[in-house]
Scaffold this active site. Structure first.
Site, mmCIF file in Angstrom:
data_model
loop_
_atom_site.group_PDB
_atom_site.id
_atom_site.type_symbol
_atom_site.label_atom_id
_atom_site.label_comp_id
_atom_site.label_asym_id
_atom_site.label_seq_id
_atom_site.Cartn_x
_atom_site.Cartn_y
_atom_site.Cartn_z
ATOM 1 N N VAL A 93 9.969 8.242 -7.538
ATOM 2 C CA VAL A 93 10.823 7.130 -7.105
ATOM 3 C C VAL A 93 11.324 6.429 -8.361
ATOM 4 O O VAL A 93 10.527 5.994 -9.198
ATOM 5 C CB VAL A 93 10.062 6.127 -6.205
ATOM 6 C CG1 VAL A 93 10.963 4.954 -5.840
ATOM 7 C CG2 VAL A 93 9.541 6.809 -4.942
ATOM 8 N N ASN A 141 3.774 6.495 -13.745
ATOM 9 C CA ASN A 141 4.354 7.775 -14.110
ATOM 10 C C ASN A 141 5.795 7.561 -14.558
ATOM 11 O O ASN A 141 6.545 6.822 -13.924
ATOM 12 C CB ASN A 141 4.314 8.729 -12.911
ATOM 13 C CG ASN A 141 2.896 9.051 -12.481
ATOM 14 O OD1 ASN A 141 2.035 9.275 -13.327
ATOM 15 N ND2 ASN A 141 2.641 9.053 -11.173
ATOM 16 N N HIS A 158 0.736 2.223 -10.119
ATOM 17 C CA HIS A 158 -0.247 2.560 -9.093
ATOM 18 C C HIS A 158 -1.558 1.864 -9.431
ATOM 19 O O HIS A 158 -2.043 1.968 -10.572
ATOM 20 C CB HIS A 158 -0.532 4.067 -9.083
ATOM 21 C CG HIS A 158 0.643 4.941 -8.774
ATOM 22 N ND1 HIS A 158 0.811 5.566 -7.555
ATOM 23 C CD2 HIS A 158 1.699 5.334 -9.528
ATOM 24 C CE1 HIS A 158 1.915 6.305 -7.581
ATOM 25 N NE2 HIS A 158 2.474 6.177 -8.772
ATOM 26 N N ARG A 213 0.834 -1.199 0.000
ATOM 27 C CA ARG A 213 0.000 0.000 0.000
ATOM 28 C C ARG A 213 0.877 1.260 0.000
ATOM 29 O O ARG A 213 1.918 1.306 0.669
ATOM 30 C CB ARG A 213 -0.948 0.006 1.205
ATOM 31 C CG ARG A 213 -1.993 -1.091 1.099
ATOM 32 C CD ARG A 213 -3.143 -0.944 2.060
ATOM 33 N NE ARG A 213 -3.907 -2.192 2.079
ATOM 34 C CZ ARG A 213 -4.851 -2.513 1.210
ATOM 35 N NH1 ARG A 213 -5.182 -1.669 0.247
ATOM 36 N NH2 ARG A 213 -5.476 -3.680 1.282
ATOM 37 N N ASP A 214 0.419 2.253 -0.775
ATOM 38 C CA ASP A 214 1.134 3.533 -0.839
ATOM 39 C C ASP A 214 1.074 4.213 0.532
ATOM 40 O O ASP A 214 0.030 4.240 1.187
ATOM 41 C CB ASP A 214 0.498 4.433 -1.914
ATOM 42 C CG ASP A 214 1.414 5.574 -2.330
ATOM 43 O OD1 ASP A 214 1.865 5.574 -3.484
ATOM 44 O OD2 ASP A 214 1.672 6.464 -1.482
ATOM 45 N N HIS A 248 7.066 1.557 -10.838
ATOM 46 C CA HIS A 248 5.938 1.186 -9.988
ATOM 47 C C HIS A 248 4.653 1.520 -10.725
ATOM 48 O O HIS A 248 4.536 2.582 -11.352
ATOM 49 C CB HIS A 248 5.993 1.887 -8.638
ATOM 50 C CG HIS A 248 6.311 3.345 -8.714
ATOM 51 N ND1 HIS A 248 7.572 3.825 -8.972
ATOM 52 C CD2 HIS A 248 5.510 4.440 -8.603
ATOM 53 C CE1 HIS A 248 7.547 5.145 -9.001
ATOM 54 N NE2 HIS A 248 6.299 5.546 -8.784
HETATM 55 P P1 5GP Z 1 5.371 8.456 -8.234
HETATM 56 O O1 5GP Z 1 5.141 9.854 -7.767
HETATM 57 O O2 5GP Z 1 6.831 8.170 -8.460
HETATM 58 O O3 5GP Z 1 4.526 8.022 -9.393
HETATM 59 O O4 5GP Z 1 4.893 7.520 -7.049
HETATM 60 C C1 5GP Z 1 5.684 7.229 -5.939
HETATM 61 C C2 5GP Z 1 4.765 6.796 -4.841
HETATM 62 O O5 5GP Z 1 5.533 6.129 -3.859
HETATM 63 C C3 5GP Z 1 4.051 7.947 -4.160
HETATM 64 O O6 5GP Z 1 2.649 7.781 -4.297
HETATM 65 C C4 5GP Z 1 4.516 7.854 -2.726
HETATM 66 O O7 5GP Z 1 3.505 8.141 -1.789
HETATM 67 C C5 5GP Z 1 4.990 6.409 -2.615
HETATM 68 N N1 5GP Z 1 6.047 6.200 -1.637
HETATM 69 C C6 5GP Z 1 7.211 6.914 -1.544
HETATM 70 N N2 5GP Z 1 7.961 6.433 -0.541
HETATM 71 C C7 5GP Z 1 7.262 5.390 -0.008
HETATM 72 C C8 5GP Z 1 7.539 4.497 1.078
HETATM 73 O O8 5GP Z 1 8.583 4.559 1.746
HETATM 74 N N3 5GP Z 1 6.587 3.546 1.352
HETATM 75 C C9 5GP Z 1 5.440 3.442 0.622
HETATM 76 N N4 5GP Z 1 4.575 2.467 0.985
HETATM 77 N N5 5GP Z 1 5.149 4.282 -0.397
HETATM 78 C C10 5GP Z 1 6.056 5.235 -0.708
#
Ligand code: 5GP
Ligand code: ZN
Length: 114
Positions: A96, A87, A102, A29-30, A100
């Site tokens: 990140v 993304n 979502h 989970r996010d 990944h």
């Molecule tokens: P992006 O913005 O790269 O598409 O999505 C990265 C996602 O990773 C974000 O929704 C963010 O909340 C999630 N995220 C970042 N660090 C962590 C973490 O340490 N643990 C979890 N579970 N989610 C994370």
């Protein structure tokens, strides 16, 4: 990769609310959910972005999508609807650098995305 937060979650170094783990992918989970269901599905091997996928990763990407659909079903979203989104790069807001996908659902999702 030691400095990659998702590699550290996959290895168990960093805790996360785990949903699924197999030989290819991990789902958790996010930490900052944008919908009632917000799960991240990631490959166990470090790949920085969609731009870095190769032909050898076709089965992996298929497995990620299948896993997302299975989790959506187990979360009760199959009929209601859900979104799977990845993304890639700065203008898409990738924060990140480990691929990944979502899985979002549990509320009406707007379109187009911001
Ligand atoms: P992006 O913005 O790269 O598409 O999505 C990265 C996602 O990773 C974000 O929704 C963010 O909340 C999630 N995220 C970042 N660090 C962590 C973490 O340490 N643990 C979890 N579970 N989610 C994370
Ligand atoms: Zn990584």
């Amino acid at each position: 990769m030691a400095d990659c937060i998702f590699c550290r979650i996959i290895s168990g170094d960093v805790p996360a609310d785990m949903i699924h783990k197999d030989e290819m992918v991990t789902a958790f989970r996010d930490v900052n959910p944008q919908a009632p269901t917000h799960v991240l599905i990631v490959p166990n091997k470090h790949i920085a972005s969609l731009n870095d996928l190769t032909g050898e990763d076709k089965a992996l990407v298929g497995h990620i999508v299948q896993t997302a659909v299975q989790i959506a079903s187990s979360e009760g979203l199959a009929e209601r609807g859900f979104r799977v989104v990845a993304n890639c790069g700065p203008e898409a807001g990738q924060s990140v650098d480990h691929i990944h996908f979502h899985l979002l659902g549990g509320r009406a999702l707007g379109w187009p995305p911001g």
